[in-house]
Design a protein around this motif. Sequence first.
Motif, PDB file in Angstrom:
ATOM      1  N   PRO A 310       0.662  -1.161   0.054  1.00 44.71           N
ATOM      2  CA  PRO A 310      -0.027   0.080   0.187  1.00 44.71           C
ATOM      3  C   PRO A 310       0.909   1.207  -0.017  1.00 44.71           C
ATOM      4  O   PRO A 310       2.012   1.250   0.258  1.00 44.71           O
ATOM      5  N   GLN A 311       0.281   2.383  -0.341  1.00 46.05           N
ATOM      6  CA  GLN A 311       0.860   3.762  -0.232  1.00 46.05           C
ATOM      7  C   GLN A 311       0.786   4.041   1.192  1.00 46.05           C
ATOM      8  O   GLN A 311       0.090   5.358   1.311  1.00 46.05           O
ATOM      9  N   GLU A 312       1.526   3.623   2.208  1.00 44.63           N
ATOM     10  CA  GLU A 312       1.901   4.132   3.499  1.00 44.63           C
ATOM     11  C   GLU A 312       3.189   3.935   3.882  1.00 44.63           C
ATOM     12  O   GLU A 312       3.970   3.181   3.405  1.00 44.63           O
ATOM     13  N   GLU A 313       3.417   4.705   4.947  1.00 41.67           N
ATOM     14  CA  GLU A 313       4.663   4.732   5.544  1.00 41.67           C
ATOM     15  C   GLU A 313       5.017   3.644   6.573  1.00 41.67           C
ATOM     16  O   GLU A 313       3.887   3.498   7.461  1.00 41.67           O
ATOM     17  N   ILE A 314       6.174   2.931   6.497  1.00 41.62           N
ATOM     18  CA  ILE A 314       6.625   2.074   7.498  1.00 41.62           C
ATOM     19  C   ILE A 314       7.719   2.425   7.780  1.00 41.62           C
ATOM     20  O   ILE A 314       8.434   3.162   7.527  1.00 41.62           O
ATOM     21  N   GLN A 315       8.039   2.099   9.149  1.00 35.44           N
ATOM     22  CA  GLN A 315       9.211   2.148   9.865  1.00 35.44           C
ATOM     23  C   GLN A 315      10.292   0.943   9.730  1.00 35.44           C
ATOM     24  O   GLN A 315       9.888  -0.356  10.268  1.00 35.44           O
ATOM     25  N   VAL A 316      11.200   1.127   8.978  1.00 35.67           N
ATOM     26  CA  VAL A 316      12.166   0.163   8.621  1.00 35.67           C
ATOM     27  C   VAL A 316      13.672   0.486   8.716  1.00 35.67           C
ATOM     28  O   VAL A 316      13.666   1.903   8.359  1.00 35.67           O
ATOM     29  N   ASP A 317      14.258  -0.457   8.817  1.00 32.44           N
ATOM     30  CA  ASP A 317      15.978  -0.008   8.586  1.00 32.44           C
ATOM     31  C   ASP A 317      16.323  -0.533   7.091  1.00 32.44           C
ATOM     32  O   ASP A 317      16.433  -1.672   6.857  1.00 32.44           O
ATOM     33  N   PRO A 318      16.293   0.294   6.079  1.00 32.02           N
ATOM     34  CA  PRO A 318      16.431  -0.206   4.637  1.00 32.02           C
ATOM     35  C   PRO A 318      17.823  -0.945   4.266  1.00 32.02           C
ATOM     36  O   PRO A 318      17.771  -1.882   3.760  1.00 32.02           O
ATOM     37  N   ALA A 319      18.769  -0.260   5.148  1.00 34.65           N
ATOM     38  CA  ALA A 319      20.221  -1.204   4.858  1.00 34.65           C
ATOM     39  C   ALA A 319      20.202  -2.421   5.463  1.00 34.65           C
ATOM     40  O   ALA A 319      20.546  -3.459   4.914  1.00 34.65           O
ATOM     41  N   LEU A 320      19.538  -2.715   6.619  1.00 33.47           N
ATOM     42  CA  LEU A 320      19.314  -4.018   7.206  1.00 33.47           C
ATOM     43  C   LEU A 320      18.450  -4.927   6.382  1.00 33.47           C
ATOM     44  O   LEU A 320      19.019  -6.212   6.099  1.00 33.47           O
ATOM     45  N   LEU A 321      17.268  -4.487   5.872  1.00 29.21           N
ATOM     46  CA  LEU A 321      16.599  -5.344   5.017  1.00 29.21           C
ATOM     47  C   LEU A 321      17.309  -5.476   3.753  1.00 29.21           C
ATOM     48  O   LEU A 321      17.154  -6.591   3.417  1.00 29.21           O
ATOM     49  N   TYR A 322      18.061  -4.671   3.056  1.00 30.85           N
ATOM     50  CA  TYR A 322      18.652  -5.114   1.858  1.00 30.85           C
ATOM     51  C   TYR A 322      19.799  -6.243   2.240  1.00 30.85           C
ATOM     52  O   TYR A 322      20.198  -7.040   1.508  1.00 30.85           O
ATOM     53  N   ARG A 323      20.499  -6.162   3.423  1.00 27.71           N
ATOM     54  CA  ARG A 323      21.433  -6.947   3.567  1.00 27.71           C
ATOM     55  C   ARG A 323      20.866  -8.519   3.868  1.00 27.71           C
ATOM     56  O   ARG A 323      21.220  -9.193   3.415  1.00 27.71           O
ATOM     57  N   VAL A 324      19.856  -8.312   4.677  1.00 32.42           N
ATOM     58  CA  VAL A 324      18.901  -9.759   4.692  1.00 32.42           C
ATOM     59  C   VAL A 324      18.786 -10.540   3.576  1.00 32.42           C
ATOM     60  O   VAL A 324      18.861 -11.635   3.130  1.00 32.42           O
ATOM     61  N   LEU A 325      17.879  -9.627   2.457  1.00 29.80           N
ATOM     62  CA  LEU A 325      17.440 -10.093   1.172  1.00 29.80           C
ATOM     63  C   LEU A 325      18.626 -10.570   0.294  1.00 29.80           C
ATOM     64  O   LEU A 325      18.460 -11.432  -0.457  1.00 29.80           O
ATOM     65  N   GLU A 326      19.732  -9.561   0.344  1.00 31.91           N
ATOM     66  CA  GLU A 326      20.722 -10.180  -0.553  1.00 31.91           C
ATOM     67  C   GLU A 326      21.422 -11.334  -0.045  1.00 31.91           C
ATOM     68  O   GLU A 326      22.033 -12.224  -0.724  1.00 31.91           O
ATOM     69  N   ASN A 327      21.762 -11.658   1.230  1.00 32.65           N
ATOM     70  CA  ASN A 327      22.177 -12.887   1.829  1.00 32.65           C
ATOM     71  C   ASN A 327      21.319 -13.976   1.498  1.00 32.65           C
ATOM     72  O   ASN A 327      21.852 -14.987   0.919  1.00 32.65           O
ATOM     73  N   ILE A 328      19.952 -14.023   1.554  1.00 33.70           N
ATOM     74  CA  ILE A 328      19.267 -15.080   1.318  1.00 33.70           C
ATOM     75  C   ILE A 328      18.912 -15.260  -0.252  1.00 33.70           C
ATOM     76  O   ILE A 328      19.051 -16.429  -0.660  1.00 33.70           O
ATOM     77  N   LEU A 329      18.950 -14.345  -1.079  1.00 34.46           N
ATOM     78  CA  LEU A 329      18.887 -14.233  -2.482  1.00 34.46           C
ATOM     79  C   LEU A 329      20.396 -14.844  -3.118  1.00 34.46           C
ATOM     80  O   LEU A 329      20.182 -15.757  -3.818  1.00 34.46           O
ATOM     81  N   ASN A 330      21.484 -14.469  -2.451  1.00 35.20           N
ATOM     82  CA  ASN A 330      22.569 -15.064  -2.871  1.00 35.20           C
ATOM     83  C   ASN A 330      22.816 -16.545  -2.554  1.00 35.20           C
ATOM     84  O   ASN A 330      23.189 -17.584  -3.217  1.00 35.20           O
ATOM     85  N   ASN A 331      22.163 -17.159  -1.579  1.00 28.89           N
ATOM     86  CA  ASN A 331      21.957 -18.633  -1.305  1.00 28.89           C
ATOM     87  C   ASN A 331      21.080 -19.182  -2.003  1.00 28.89           C
ATOM     88  O   ASN A 331      21.458 -20.326  -2.587  1.00 28.89           O
ATOM     89  N   ALA A 332      20.071 -18.350  -2.599  1.00 27.15           N
ATOM     90  CA  ALA A 332      19.140 -19.157  -3.520  1.00 27.15           C
ATOM     91  C   ALA A 332      19.574 -19.129  -4.849  1.00 27.15           C
ATOM     92  O   ALA A 332      19.382 -20.405  -5.601  1.00 27.15           O
ATOM     93  N   LEU A 333      20.540 -18.085  -5.136  1.00 30.00           N
ATOM     94  CA  LEU A 333      20.983 -18.224  -6.867  1.00 30.00           C
ATOM     95  C   LEU A 333      21.914 -19.377  -6.736  1.00 30.00           C
ATOM     96  O   LEU A 333      22.298 -19.795  -7.993  1.00 30.00           O
ATOM     97  N   ARG A 334      22.611 -19.654  -5.538  1.00 25.68           N
ATOM     98  CA  ARG A 334      23.553 -20.907  -5.924  1.00 25.68           C
ATOM     99  C   ARG A 334      23.019 -22.215  -6.095  1.00 25.68           C
ATOM    100  O   ARG A 334      23.629 -23.136  -6.588  1.00 25.68           O
ATOM    101  N   TYR A 335      21.722 -22.490  -5.549  1.00 20.95           N
ATOM    102  CA  TYR A 335      21.037 -23.598  -5.566  1.00 20.95           C
ATOM    103  C   TYR A 335      19.704 -23.578  -6.580  1.00 20.95           C
ATOM    104  O   TYR A 335      19.428 -24.812  -7.018  1.00 20.95           O
ATOM    105  N   ALA A 336      19.193 -22.559  -6.976  1.00 18.38           N
ATOM    106  CA  ALA A 336      18.085 -22.408  -8.026  1.00 18.38           C
ATOM    107  C   ALA A 336      18.554 -22.862  -9.341  1.00 18.38           C
ATOM    108  O   ALA A 336      19.690 -22.738  -9.761  1.00 18.38           O
ATOM    109  N   LYS A 337      17.646 -23.424  -9.845  1.00 18.06           N
ATOM    110  CA  LYS A 337      17.784 -24.128 -11.401  1.00 18.06           C
ATOM    111  C   LYS A 337      17.332 -23.051 -12.303  1.00 18.06           C
ATOM    112  O   LYS A 337      18.105 -22.911 -13.265  1.00 18.06           O
ATOM    113  N   ARG A 338      16.153 -22.672 -12.282  1.00 16.56           N
ATOM    114  CA  ARG A 338      15.522 -21.621 -13.186  1.00 16.56           C
ATOM    115  C   ARG A 338      15.096 -20.665 -12.649  1.00 16.56           C
ATOM    116  O   ARG A 338      15.095 -19.405 -13.336  1.00 16.56           O
ATOM    117  N   GLU A 339      14.483 -20.679 -11.541  1.00 15.95           N
ATOM    118  CA  GLU A 339      13.275 -19.477 -11.085  1.00 15.95           C
ATOM    119  C   GLU A 339      13.669 -19.393  -9.432  1.00 15.95           C
ATOM    120  O   GLU A 339      13.755 -20.315  -8.667  1.00 15.95           O
TER     121      GLU A 339
END
Length: 418
Positions: A310-339
């Motif tokens: 939604p178009q609303e404000e949330i209280q979040v630490d963007p740097a922390l969120l990016y770091r978490v998603l990048e770590n998880i995505l890097n692990n997923a990219l190592r084992y994912a086949k196509r998607e």
Amino acid sequence: MPLRRFLILTICLSIGMVVLASALIIGCCIAFRCWLLPDPDAAYLTIEETHTDGTVVRSNYLLEFGDDLSSLPFIKMEYDGVPVTEDIKQARYSIEKFETGMDSLSPKRKLAYQISGIIMFTAPTFFAFVAILLCCMYFYRRKLKVPISVLADATKQIASQNLDFEIVYSCGDEMGELCRSFENMRAILCENNKTMWNMLEERRLMQASVAHDLRNPIAIIEGYTEYLEEGFKSGEMSREKTIRIAHNLGAAAKRLEQYTESVRVLNQTEETQLERKAVNARKLLEDISEDLSILSEQKGITLQIKGHMPQEEIQVDPALLYRVLENILNNALRYAKREIQLAFTLEGRILMITITDDGKGFPMEILNETGKKLLAADKDGHMGIGLSVSRLLCQKHGGKLELSNTFGGACVKISLSV
């Protein structure tokens, strides 16, 4: 009602009761003293009678203004209203007016008069003292006794290191506010105590995990060292075997270095401070999608992003969120086949993120070690540091990270308090 207003009201009521009671007592004393004193409009009629036999009889009669003398005994009116007696030789009359002072009273009446005067002056002081005492007792029992008892019991509980209780006092005055502040302090202490306990438990688990995982490379190094010593002593160690053992020793040493580096990264992550910012939820989703799509394109993996923010404000630490998603995505990219699929949902003040891939899923060893901060290394030598760091960062953000397997591969669920 606030304490000051309640106290002022109680004092005013006490003063009113003191004034009323004092006025009543003083009025009664004044009436009693007036009853004791003679009437200023009254007088004594003294009749002195001398009989024919020489006997003199003196008689006193109390008269008030306007009394008829003919109503007195042994007297009748003769000769223009002059009272005379019967069968007497001579009669003398005199009228003595009362003195209204205390000197004219009898000793008993004089004592009663003095006592009533003392009561008039001491009664207000006595009533004021009693009113002050009762006012203090009523104010204490009504406004202070219960909250003081509650706070005293709470301090005893805290002193005995027990924070598993609740301070309940629903009054809206200052003592109620104090109890609510004390309850907030207790809740914060309890939460901090739990957090510290969790940190100590996590540190204990990490130390146990590190000690357990270091056994294998250390045992390998010790085994190869003994083998080399025996080989050199016997002179049967070939050059090729020596080179292979040295290579294995280097690999074990490298694994030890990876463990120590992982521990250092985790310690740095524990010291990371959370810095929340007000960001637009939809804009944040768009930025994250664009950045993560670039990472997936570099690996040749398709990234599907689902969800509508939604178009609303949330209280979040963007740097922390990016770091978490990048770590998880890097692990997923190592084992994912196509998607890889990335789904976002906002449920109240909780941001839910789900990442799934079509790989082989998490090994059971990883799923069974959810309580360990440092996961065991896989066959490729990866230490699972990305998952461990991401889990710790999610906890700092008031959320959690969950690992599971689906029919299509691995699944990571992230929840963050926003």
